[in-house]
Scaffold this motif. Structure first.
Motif, PDB file in Angstrom:
ATOM      1  N   SER A  39       0.841  -1.188   0.000  1.00 35.19           N
ATOM      2  CA  SER A  39       0.000   0.000   0.000  1.00 35.19           C
ATOM      3  C   SER A  39       0.881   1.244   0.000  1.00 35.19           C
ATOM      4  O   SER A  39       2.046   1.200   0.432  1.00 35.19           O
ATOM      5  CB  SER A  39      -0.932  -0.005   1.204  1.00 35.19           C
ATOM      6  N   VAL A  40       0.344   2.353  -0.494  1.00 34.79           N
ATOM      7  CA  VAL A  40       1.115   3.591  -0.629  1.00 34.79           C
ATOM      8  C   VAL A  40       0.315   4.749  -0.053  1.00 34.79           C
ATOM      9  O   VAL A  40      -0.872   4.918  -0.356  1.00 34.79           O
ATOM     10  CB  VAL A  40       1.463   3.880  -2.104  1.00 34.79           C
ATOM     11  N   ILE A  41       0.987   5.557   0.776  1.00 39.57           N
ATOM     12  CA  ILE A  41       0.440   6.821   1.265  1.00 39.57           C
ATOM     13  C   ILE A  41       1.331   7.932   0.727  1.00 39.57           C
ATOM     14  O   ILE A  41       2.530   7.954   0.990  1.00 39.57           O
ATOM     15  CB  ILE A  41       0.417   6.873   2.794  1.00 39.57           C
ATOM     16  N   SER A  42       0.752   8.848  -0.035  1.00 39.38           N
ATOM     17  CA  SER A  42       1.499   9.955  -0.627  1.00 39.38           C
ATOM     18  C   SER A  42       1.182  11.246   0.093  1.00 39.38           C
ATOM     19  O   SER A  42       0.049  11.468   0.542  1.00 39.38           O
ATOM     20  CB  SER A  42       1.132  10.100  -2.108  1.00 39.38           C
ATOM     21  N   ILE A  43       2.171  12.141   0.186  1.00 37.00           N
ATOM     22  CA  ILE A  43       1.913  13.466   0.735  1.00 37.00           C
ATOM     23  C   ILE A  43       1.790  14.511  -0.366  1.00 37.00           C
ATOM     24  O   ILE A  43       1.575  15.694  -0.075  1.00 37.00           O
ATOM     25  CB  ILE A  43       2.988  13.895   1.754  1.00 37.00           C
ATOM     26  N   ASN A  44       1.921  14.103  -1.643  1.00 42.26           N
ATOM     27  CA  ASN A  44       1.894  15.053  -2.758  1.00 42.26           C
ATOM     28  C   ASN A  44       0.813  14.786  -3.788  1.00 42.26           C
ATOM     29  O   ASN A  44       0.571  15.640  -4.657  1.00 42.26           O
ATOM     30  CB  ASN A  44       3.249  15.069  -3.476  1.00 42.26           C
ATOM     31  N   ASN A  45       0.157  13.628  -3.760  1.00 42.53           N
ATOM     32  CA  ASN A  45      -0.781  13.264  -4.825  1.00 42.53           C
ATOM     33  C   ASN A  45      -1.719  12.173  -4.308  1.00 42.53           C
ATOM     34  O   ASN A  45      -1.583  11.710  -3.166  1.00 42.53           O
ATOM     35  CB  ASN A  45      -0.011  12.781  -6.062  1.00 42.53           C
ATOM     36  N   TYR A  46      -2.670  11.800  -5.147  1.00 44.75           N
ATOM     37  CA  TYR A  46      -3.573  10.657  -4.928  1.00 44.75           C
ATOM     38  C   TYR A  46      -4.586  10.913  -3.808  1.00 44.75           C
ATOM     39  O   TYR A  46      -5.095   9.992  -3.207  1.00 44.75           O
ATOM     40  CB  TYR A  46      -2.775   9.362  -4.663  1.00 44.75           C
ATOM     41  N   PHE A  47      -4.888  12.195  -3.538  1.00 46.09           N
ATOM     42  CA  PHE A  47      -5.908  12.546  -2.548  1.00 46.09           C
ATOM     43  C   PHE A  47      -7.302  12.250  -3.113  1.00 46.09           C
ATOM     44  O   PHE A  47      -8.137  11.661  -2.444  1.00 46.09           O
ATOM     45  CB  PHE A  47      -5.807  14.027  -2.180  1.00 46.09           C
ATOM     46  N   GLU A  48      -7.540  12.698  -4.344  1.00 43.03           N
ATOM     47  CA  GLU A  48      -8.807  12.487  -5.045  1.00 43.03           C
ATOM     48  C   GLU A  48      -8.479  12.267  -6.525  1.00 43.03           C
ATOM     49  O   GLU A  48      -8.707  13.141  -7.359  1.00 43.03           O
ATOM     50  CB  GLU A  48      -9.738  13.694  -4.886  1.00 43.03           C
ATOM     51  N   PRO A  49      -7.927  11.100  -6.891  1.00 37.37           N
ATOM     52  CA  PRO A  49      -7.480  10.900  -8.277  1.00 37.37           C
ATOM     53  C   PRO A  49      -8.583  11.107  -9.306  1.00 37.37           C
ATOM     54  O   PRO A  49      -8.287  11.485 -10.454  1.00 37.37           O
ATOM     55  CB  PRO A  49      -6.979   9.453  -8.278  1.00 37.37           C
ATOM     56  N   ARG A  50      -9.831  10.924  -8.930  1.00 31.09           N
ATOM     57  CA  ARG A  50     -10.923  11.084  -9.898  1.00 31.09           C
ATOM     58  C   ARG A  50     -11.044  12.531 -10.359  1.00 31.09           C
ATOM     59  O   ARG A  50     -11.613  12.793 -11.431  1.00 31.09           O
ATOM     60  CB  ARG A  50     -12.237  10.590  -9.286  1.00 31.09           C
ATOM     61  N   ALA A  51     -10.519  13.470  -9.583  1.00 26.60           N
ATOM     62  CA  ALA A  51     -10.521  14.868 -10.010  1.00 26.60           C
ATOM     63  C   ALA A  51      -9.628  15.086 -11.225  1.00 26.60           C
ATOM     64  O   ALA A  51      -9.768  16.082 -11.937  1.00 26.60           O
ATOM     65  CB  ALA A  51     -10.068  15.771  -8.862  1.00 26.60           C
ATOM     66  N   LEU A  52      -8.711  14.167 -11.467  1.00 29.59           N
ATOM     67  CA  LEU A  52      -7.786  14.282 -12.591  1.00 29.59           C
ATOM     68  C   LEU A  52      -8.236  13.444 -13.779  1.00 29.59           C
ATOM     69  O   LEU A  52      -7.496  13.310 -14.749  1.00 29.59           O
ATOM     70  CB  LEU A  52      -6.372  13.875 -12.153  1.00 29.59           C
ATOM     71  N   GLY A  65      -2.141  14.704   4.182  1.00 26.73           N
ATOM     72  CA  GLY A  65      -1.276  15.820   4.534  1.00 26.73           C
ATOM     73  C   GLY A  65      -2.127  16.913   5.145  1.00 26.73           C
ATOM     74  O   GLY A  65      -3.300  16.708   5.457  1.00 26.73           O
ATOM     75  N   VAL A  66      -1.547  18.105   5.299  1.00 34.73           N
ATOM     76  CA  VAL A  66      -2.329  19.212   5.839  1.00 34.73           C
ATOM     77  C   VAL A  66      -2.962  20.041   4.732  1.00 34.73           C
ATOM     78  O   VAL A  66      -4.014  20.632   4.913  1.00 34.73           O
ATOM     79  CB  VAL A  66      -1.486  20.097   6.780  1.00 34.73           C
ATOM     80  N   ASN A  67      -2.302  20.118   3.557  1.00 29.92           N
ATOM     81  CA  ASN A  67      -2.874  20.835   2.427  1.00 29.92           C
ATOM     82  C   ASN A  67      -2.153  20.403   1.157  1.00 29.92           C
ATOM     83  O   ASN A  67      -1.023  20.831   0.922  1.00 29.92           O
ATOM     84  CB  ASN A  67      -2.742  22.346   2.601  1.00 29.92           C
TER      85      ASN A  67
END
Length: 340
Positions: free
Chosen positions: A100-113, A136-138
């Motif tokens: 599993s992967v937790i990113s702090i820069n991407n993949y928050f809401e991939p459907r938006a892309l 992340g925080v933002n």
């Protein structure tokens, strides 16, 4: 007794080191691997890089070494890439290897892309029986959690706006400051509509807008952005170098969520190198404004409570806290894409 969750740390910039230290310090987790980009960090013990006791985990620059490890989750903290999806190939390999992967820069809401983009990531996660999430925080907190909670106090709302001001004067990495963030550049070379920085932050912060929309039950039919630059009023000496007078000293990345063609959500992020600039001086780190019934304003600041001599910044501690909170939930989640 339940065994600790096996964690791989990916990258050790300022945010990555904060996450690495937090993982090492927390008995719920067992650090089993460390990926680094710099040659000077390779073959060093993770504890040395984190300013901790030796761990026996030796840093590697080879993704094959990481893929071969038996681990539950990868905390993915690389520097922002151009293009924004430049890390996708690595992430998909990690997922397909069963991590599993937790990113702090991407993949928050991939459907938006885009649906196809999200489907490709989901396919890799399902193939490996793994889960992908961003936190992340933002993005990850101020719009998606705090603003969503604020809206619950309003019977109706016309616009929800979240704004952040980030003081970057202490960021030490010149490549990040003058490259990924665009500071010190000639403003004539910064395309605020279709340039690489605009494309990166459009894609990043559209995910915050979509995440907020999902949580408050607002259906969006698109996004639009309007970005701004502010220039240095004099030469600015900062941790990463010098911002020459007349060059970029602040960037404002602003993305709006549209519903029925109307701007209903606004997410704004200001990266600054001159805290005395009247546009930013004295303003809170975060502000949330709801134009609704009733209206609502919230101002929030992070407070530096670190012991003397600790160089970790409040925002680094905050990101690490969000990551550690996410790890057990991501590991327990079914395979696929997870909204935290």
């Amino acid at each position: 007794m339940t065994r600790p969750i096996r964690v791989i740390q990916w990258a050790t910039g300022s945010m990555g080191r904060a996450c690495l230290r937090a993982v090492i310090d927390d008995p719920r987790f067992d650090l089993v691997g460390l990926f680094v980009y710099g040659a000077g960090k390779a073959r060093r013990d993770a504890g040395e890089i984190a300013r901790r006791d030796p761990t026996g985990v030796i840093a590697t620059r080879a993704i094959e070494d990481i893929l071969a490890l038996d681990a539950d989750v990868v905390v993915h903290c690389p520097m922002l890439s151009d293009p924004y999806d430049g890390h996708d190939a690595d992430v998909r390999r990690l997922l397909e290897s069963g991590k599993s992967v937790i990113s702090i820069n991407n993949y928050f809401e991939p459907r938006a892309l885009g649906a196809d983009y999200a489907a490709g990531l989901s396919d890799s996660a399902l193939k490996g029986g793994a889960t992908l999430a961003g936190t992340g925080v933002n993005p990850g907190w101020v719009a998606e959690r705090m603003a969503a909670n604020a809206v619950s106090l309003c019977l109706s709302h016309r616009n929800v706006a979240t704004r952040e001001i980030i003081d970057c004067t202490t960021v030490p990495n010149p490549e990040y400051v003058f490259g990924a963030l665009g500071f010190g550049a000639d403003p004539k070379v910064i395309d605020l509509v279709d340039g690489p920085l605009a494309r990166t932050f459009d894609r990043m912060f559209a995910q915050s807008v979509e995440g907020l929309a999902q949580r408050i039950g607002l259906t969006l039919d698109g996004y639009e952005s309007d970005h701004e630059l502010r220039l240095a009023r004099q030469d600015l000496t900062v941790a990463a170098g010098v911002i020459p007078q007349g060059s970029v000293a602040a960037t404002t990345w602003r993305v709006h969520g549209l519903s029925a063609g109307v701007r209903r959500l606004t997410h704004e992020v200001n990266w600054i190198m001159d805290p005395t600039d009247p546009a930013f001086a004295g303003k809170p780190h975060w502000q949330i404004e709801v134009d609704g019934l009733p209206g609502l304003k919230i101002a929030m600041d992070l407070v530096d409570t670190a012991p003397e001599g600790v160089r970790t910044k409040p925002e680094q501690f905050a990101v690490a806290a969000m990551v550690l909170d996410a790890i057990p939930r991501v590991v327990a989640a079914p395979p696929g894409l997870l909204r935290l």
